[in-house]
Design a protein around this motif. Structure first.
Motif, mmCIF file in Angstrom:
data_model
loop_
_atom_site.group_PDB
_atom_site.id
_atom_site.type_symbol
_atom_site.label_atom_id
_atom_site.label_comp_id
_atom_site.label_asym_id
_atom_site.label_seq_id
_atom_site.Cartn_x
_atom_site.Cartn_y
_atom_site.Cartn_z
ATOM 1 N N ASN A 206 -11.737 23.453 32.353
ATOM 2 C CA ASN A 206 -12.869 22.539 32.152
ATOM 3 C C ASN A 206 -13.338 22.625 30.701
ATOM 4 O O ASN A 206 -14.286 23.342 30.397
ATOM 5 N N ARG A 207 -12.654 21.923 29.843
ATOM 6 C CA ARG A 207 -12.974 21.991 28.412
ATOM 7 C C ARG A 207 -14.339 21.386 28.103
ATOM 8 O O ARG A 207 -15.002 21.803 27.161
ATOM 9 N N ASN A 208 -14.739 20.405 28.884
ATOM 10 C CA ASN A 208 -16.038 19.755 28.710
ATOM 11 C C ASN A 208 -16.666 19.534 30.079
ATOM 12 O O ASN A 208 -15.959 19.306 31.066
ATOM 13 N N VAL A 209 -17.987 19.600 30.132
ATOM 14 C CA VAL A 209 -18.711 19.409 31.389
ATOM 15 C C VAL A 209 -19.831 18.398 31.176
ATOM 16 O O VAL A 209 -20.527 18.436 30.153
ATOM 17 N N ASN A 210 -20.000 17.507 32.144
ATOM 18 C CA ASN A 210 -21.081 16.524 32.110
ATOM 19 C C ASN A 210 -22.246 16.992 32.968
ATOM 20 O O ASN A 210 -22.058 17.413 34.115
ATOM 21 N N ARG A 211 -23.440 16.909 32.415
ATOM 22 C CA ARG A 211 -24.679 17.073 33.174
ATOM 23 C C ARG A 211 -25.458 15.759 33.035
ATOM 24 O O ARG A 211 -25.146 14.947 32.168
ATOM 25 N N THR A 212 -26.457 15.580 33.882
ATOM 26 C CA THR A 212 -27.138 14.287 33.908
ATOM 27 C C THR A 212 -28.634 14.423 33.719
ATOM 28 O O THR A 212 -29.295 15.228 34.393
ATOM 29 N N LEU A 213 -29.163 13.618 32.793
ATOM 30 C CA LEU A 213 -30.594 13.504 32.546
ATOM 31 C C LEU A 213 -31.147 12.300 33.302
ATOM 32 O O LEU A 213 -30.419 11.351 33.594
ATOM 33 N N VAL A 214 -32.446 12.333 33.542
ATOM 34 C CA VAL A 214 -33.098 11.209 34.205
ATOM 35 C C VAL A 214 -34.480 11.015 33.573
ATOM 36 O O VAL A 214 -35.101 11.982 33.112
ATOM 37 N N ASP A 215 -34.955 9.772 33.527
ATOM 38 C CA ASP A 215 -36.309 9.524 33.034
ATOM 39 C C ASP A 215 -37.212 9.115 34.200
ATOM 40 O O ASP A 215 -36.786 9.091 35.360
ATOM 41 N N ARG A 216 -38.447 8.776 33.898
ATOM 42 C CA ARG A 216 -39.420 8.484 34.953
ATOM 43 C C ARG A 216 -39.052 7.246 35.767
ATOM 44 O O ARG A 216 -39.464 7.115 36.925
ATOM 45 N N SER A 217 -38.290 6.360 35.157
ATOM 46 C CA SER A 217 -37.896 5.148 35.880
ATOM 47 C C SER A 217 -36.687 5.367 36.780
ATOM 48 O O SER A 217 -36.310 4.494 37.552
ATOM 49 N N GLY A 218 -36.050 6.541 36.645
ATOM 50 C CA GLY A 218 -34.854 6.831 37.421
ATOM 51 C C GLY A 218 -33.562 6.547 36.672
ATOM 52 O O GLY A 218 -32.469 6.813 37.185
ATOM 53 N N ALA A 219 -33.668 6.016 35.449
ATOM 54 C CA ALA A 219 -32.480 5.764 34.628
ATOM 55 C C ALA A 219 -31.829 7.087 34.260
ATOM 56 O O ALA A 219 -32.516 8.082 33.982
ATOM 57 N N GLN A 220 -30.495 7.105 34.240
ATOM 58 C CA GLN A 220 -29.761 8.345 34.013
ATOM 59 C C GLN A 220 -28.904 8.281 32.754
ATOM 60 O O GLN A 220 -28.516 7.194 32.310
ATOM 61 N N LEU A 221 -28.600 9.457 32.217
ATOM 62 C CA LEU A 221 -27.824 9.566 30.985
ATOM 63 C C LEU A 221 -27.026 10.865 31.014
ATOM 64 O O LEU A 221 -27.551 11.925 31.367
ATOM 65 N N ILE A 222 -25.755 10.788 30.616
ATOM 66 C CA ILE A 222 -24.868 11.958 30.603
ATOM 67 C C ILE A 222 -25.104 12.809 29.352
ATOM 68 O O ILE A 222 -25.262 12.293 28.243
ATOM 69 N N VAL A 223 -25.117 14.127 29.549
ATOM 70 C CA VAL A 223 -25.049 15.095 28.456
ATOM 71 C C VAL A 223 -23.697 15.782 28.577
ATOM 72 O O VAL A 223 -23.397 16.388 29.604
ATOM 73 N N ARG A 224 -22.882 15.686 27.549
ATOM 74 C CA ARG A 224 -21.525 16.239 27.590
ATOM 75 C C ARG A 224 -21.445 17.441 26.661
ATOM 76 O O ARG A 224 -21.749 17.348 25.463
ATOM 77 N N THR A 225 -21.013 18.575 27.218
ATOM 78 C CA THR A 225 -21.007 19.821 26.462
ATOM 79 C C THR A 225 -19.645 20.496 26.536
ATOM 80 O O THR A 225 -19.034 20.567 27.605
ATOM 81 N N SER A 226 -19.189 20.996 25.403
ATOM 82 C CA SER A 226 -17.941 21.750 25.350
ATOM 83 C C SER A 226 -18.136 23.123 25.982
ATOM 84 O O SER A 226 -19.152 23.796 25.760
ATOM 85 N N SER A 227 -17.160 23.555 26.751
ATOM 86 C CA SER A 227 -17.205 24.894 27.338
ATOM 87 C C SER A 227 -16.986 25.981 26.291
ATOM 88 O O SER A 227 -17.099 27.171 26.585
ATOM 89 N N TYR A 228 -16.675 25.585 25.049
ATOM 90 C CA TYR A 228 -16.528 26.519 23.940
ATOM 91 C C TYR A 228 -17.818 26.638 23.122
ATOM 92 O O TYR A 228 -17.882 27.438 22.192
ATOM 93 N N ALA A 229 -18.823 25.845 23.456
ATOM 94 C CA ALA A 229 -20.097 25.900 22.731
ATOM 95 C C ALA A 229 -20.766 27.256 22.958
ATOM 96 O O ALA A 229 -20.619 27.871 24.019
ATOM 97 N N LYS A 230 -21.514 27.717 21.982
ATOM 98 C CA LYS A 230 -22.179 29.017 22.084
ATOM 99 C C LYS A 230 -23.172 29.058 23.235
ATOM 100 O O LYS A 230 -23.417 30.116 23.818
#
Length: 271
Positions: A206-230
């Motif tokens: 799993n070189r990269n992993v997606n997590r998901t953000l949400v705002d008050r309206s329920g709209a969502q956005l992906i945060v993509r992070t390298s598994s090599y990040a500190k």
């Protein structure tokens, strides 16, 4: 000059040389900066938007002396970027595929630069235009520009305080792709709580992993992070607040690329 005077002069020179040598030995030599005065730098010829417009399918080799004036928008010090950086100007941003590890130690975020594009190649990856080296791999339109040549095409001009574009999930737009953005009043989905940003233990799979953000309206956005990040193994914060990151797109899907863990300020109460 008599023999004693010559000896004294020679000795003082040797002492001076020795002192200099000791200083150089004990200090870490600063990285090559190649910073020039504005008068010494070639004049800009294109904006980032105009440069992108030159792209043609299959990759476009720049054979003219095109010069871009821009600001380094990214920071690779925490490992969520590797051998690339992002620049931006008033017309947009783009990725530079430059094989210089720890690039931000030489070109920190906010560094004003002139990019000499002649000999570089424009390419497309998942709908986003980047610039780098001519690729020998048919799967990619650009390769990484050689590390030892980066200083020849990326000239330092000075430094500025870069300010992120303040957006919301609803106002995200491809015109901001490759630029530094800031989103307020967001939080990670409840289902993400207790999870880490990425997977440092299983990074080979799993070189990269997606997590998901949400705002008050329920709209969502992906945060993509390298598994090599500190900070890959750190648990995502449970509160709400603000995130500052590079906005990228995978085709039509917006994603955030966090540069430093401190840029995630989710310390408020959940909504």
């Amino acid at each position: 000059m008599n023999r004693h005077a010559i000896y004294a002069l020679t000795l003082s020179m040797l002492i001076g040389i020795g002192a200099t040598s000791c200083t150089k030995y004990n200090e870490v030599d600063p990285p090559r900066t190649d910073q020039k005065s504005t008068d010494e730098l070639p004049l800009p010829t294109h904006t980032i938007s105009q440069l992108k417009a030159l792209y043609k399918r299959g990759g476009t080799l720049i054979d003219k002396p095109i010069v871009i004036s821009a600001v380094i928008a990214s920071d690779d010090s925490e490992g969520n970027l590797y051998k690339s950086c992002y620049i931006e100007d008033e017309t947009g941003g783009m990725e530079l595929k430059f094989a210089l590890g720890n690039l931000s130690s030489v070109y920190p975020q906010g560094t004003r630069v002139r990019l000499l594009c002649q000999g570089l190649q424009l390419g497309d990856y998942a709908g986003q235009i980047n610039i780098g080296y001519t690729s020998k791999d048919e799967k990619y339109e650009t390769a990484f520009y050689p590390e030892l040549l980066v200083h020849r095409v990326l000239l330092k001009e000075g430094h500025t305080d870069i300010k992120p574009h303040e957006l919301t999930i609803a106002t995200l737009n491809k015109k901001y792709a490759g630029t530094l953005v800031s989103l307020k009043d967001i939080q990670f989905l409840a289902s993400e709580l207790g999870q880490t940003y990425a997977d440092p233990q299983g990074k080979d799979k799993n070189r990269n992993v997606n997590r998901t953000l949400v705002d008050r309206s329920g709209a969502q956005l992906i945060v993509r992070t390298s598994s090599y990040a500190k900070f890959a193994g750190r648990t995502v914060p449970s509160g709400s607040g603000t995130i500052t990151a590079i906005l990228t797109y995978f085709r039509d899907t917006p994603q955030l690329l966090i540069l430093r863990e401190q840029d995630v300020q989710l310390t408020g109460a959940r909504f």
